[in-house]
Design an enzyme around this catalytic site. Sequence first.
Site, PDB file in Angstrom:
ATOM      1  N   SER A 125       0.783  -1.221   0.000  1.00 31.47           N
ATOM      2  CA  SER A 125       0.000   0.000   0.000  1.00 31.47           C
ATOM      3  C   SER A 125       0.820   1.279   0.000  1.00 31.47           C
ATOM      4  O   SER A 125       0.579   2.208   0.781  1.00 31.47           O
ATOM      5  CB  SER A 125      -0.982  -0.015   1.161  1.00 31.47           C
ATOM      6  OG  SER A 125      -2.146   0.597   0.720  1.00 31.47           O
ATOM      7  N   ASP A 171      -6.737   0.287   3.616  1.00 32.75           N
ATOM      8  CA  ASP A 171      -5.356   0.780   3.559  1.00 32.75           C
ATOM      9  C   ASP A 171      -5.252   2.214   4.076  1.00 32.75           C
ATOM     10  O   ASP A 171      -4.344   2.558   4.841  1.00 32.75           O
ATOM     11  CB  ASP A 171      -4.836   0.720   2.115  1.00 32.75           C
ATOM     12  CG  ASP A 171      -4.935  -0.683   1.530  1.00 32.75           C
ATOM     13  OD1 ASP A 171      -5.174  -1.635   2.286  1.00 32.75           O
ATOM     14  OD2 ASP A 171      -4.781  -0.812   0.301  1.00 32.75           O
TER      15      ASP A 171
HETATM   16  C1  GLA Z   1      -6.047  -3.559  -1.782  1.00 28.08           C
HETATM   17  C2  GLA Z   1      -7.147  -2.534  -1.541  1.00 28.08           C
HETATM   18  C3  GLA Z   1      -7.820  -2.758  -0.185  1.00 28.08           C
HETATM   19  C4  GLA Z   1      -8.238  -4.204   0.003  1.00 28.08           C
HETATM   20  C5  GLA Z   1      -7.107  -5.160  -0.378  1.00 28.08           C
HETATM   21  C6  GLA Z   1      -7.549  -6.599  -0.379  1.00 28.08           C
HETATM   22  O1  GLA Z   1      -5.013  -3.356  -0.873  1.00 28.08           O
HETATM   23  O2  GLA Z   1      -6.628  -1.229  -1.587  1.00 28.08           O
HETATM   24  O3  GLA Z   1      -8.914  -1.882  -0.051  1.00 28.08           O
HETATM   25  O4  GLA Z   1      -9.400  -4.486  -0.706  1.00 28.08           O
HETATM   26  O5  GLA Z   1      -6.570  -4.872  -1.655  1.00 28.08           O
HETATM   27  O6  GLA Z   1      -7.878  -7.011   0.902  1.00 28.08           O
END
Ligand code: GLA
Length: 384
Positions: A125, A171
């Site tokens: 992230s 995230d």
């Molecule tokens: C990405 C998205 C999150 C979540 C994950 C899977 O990181 O940004 O919002 O959905 O995938 O859990």
Amino acid sequence: MTSPAELAEAFQSLYGSRPRIYRAPGRVNLIGEHTDYNDGFVMPAAIDFSTSVAIDARDDRRIVIRSENFSEPVELDLDQPPARGRGDWSDYPFGVAVKLEGTGQRLRGANILVRGEVPIGSGLSSSAAIEVATGFALLDIAGAPIDRLDLAKVCQQAENEFVGMRCGLMDQFISCFGQTGHALMLDCRSLAHQLLPLPENVRLVVCNTMVKHELAASEYNARRAECEESVRLLARELPEVRSLRDVTIEDLERTGGELPEVIRKRSRHIVSENARVVAAAAALQREDLKTFGELMGESHRSLRDDYEVSCEELDLMVNIANQAAGVFGARMTGGGFGGCTINLVAADSVDIFKQTVASGYAQATGRVPEIYVCTPAQGAERVA
Ligand code: GLA
């Protein structure tokens, strides 16, 4: 680690003034994958990799931003905001600026220098980290109060509407609310959350497969659409169902026969994953790491077989980890299709665990994995 003094100096030599510095962390998700956009449960922790933003206000309403990872500066005129991004990294910070103004905030123009330490494209992230750090910084230099929940939501909205990735709130939320030493269990419907201390005797070990498959973004949005389709179909028989959060395994067994096979599998992942997060939180509270680790294993298999967002490299990394000494559990983390695994490892076995995974993975793929031993970190803040 970014030294704020170094970043301030780099900023000064580019823009000629002294900046303020803000940072926001990336995250790892312990369990609860793809449940956030289904109103479900997640359990992320902020990690000690963050994105730092050096910033100083300008007299006009332009935002000039540079990243140390990308050489060219990019500009946004707050008085002529584009509706959508242009398909590069600046979409994340600019999307946040545009959406903040959309909530009625009056921002100031700014010069910005970004230093990202969260490995890009690794499922940790980096996008939420740059969004939250920029949003926090822009609000603060405008003298606006910072409501972390509002900020997380605006950042998610920027990613949904400006970048075009229909992510959930996990995230951005953890990047705003992370606490040192704690994972956080979030109910994505009520937004109630609970901090869960990580026992002293375990470590979060993140193993990077060093691959990111092209389909990540398109498949992500496709999964989300499949979940919505499932709700639409299930609601014909279960009118109280508003999201997959409201569905039980028994509901699926009773009515699921009428769902197309793919939709049934996707739904089964979400429904079972929500139950696993709840069980995992209880296990963590009684320091039952064995149960926690088993739930991680089930989560991985469900993501691999029912949700189909894993890949060869992630499966391999998890299999190697499962054979290593001192591991309680291993699974893919984040959206999938590459990126990282999360491993819960006994503190005194971390070194041998790292060696086993690094050599096993390198032997099988020819790629040298990066392995990070992460400590749950603090959410976004201004750096002194
Ligand atoms: C990405 C998205 C999150 C979540 C994950 C899977 O990181 O940004 O919002 O959905 O995938 O859990």
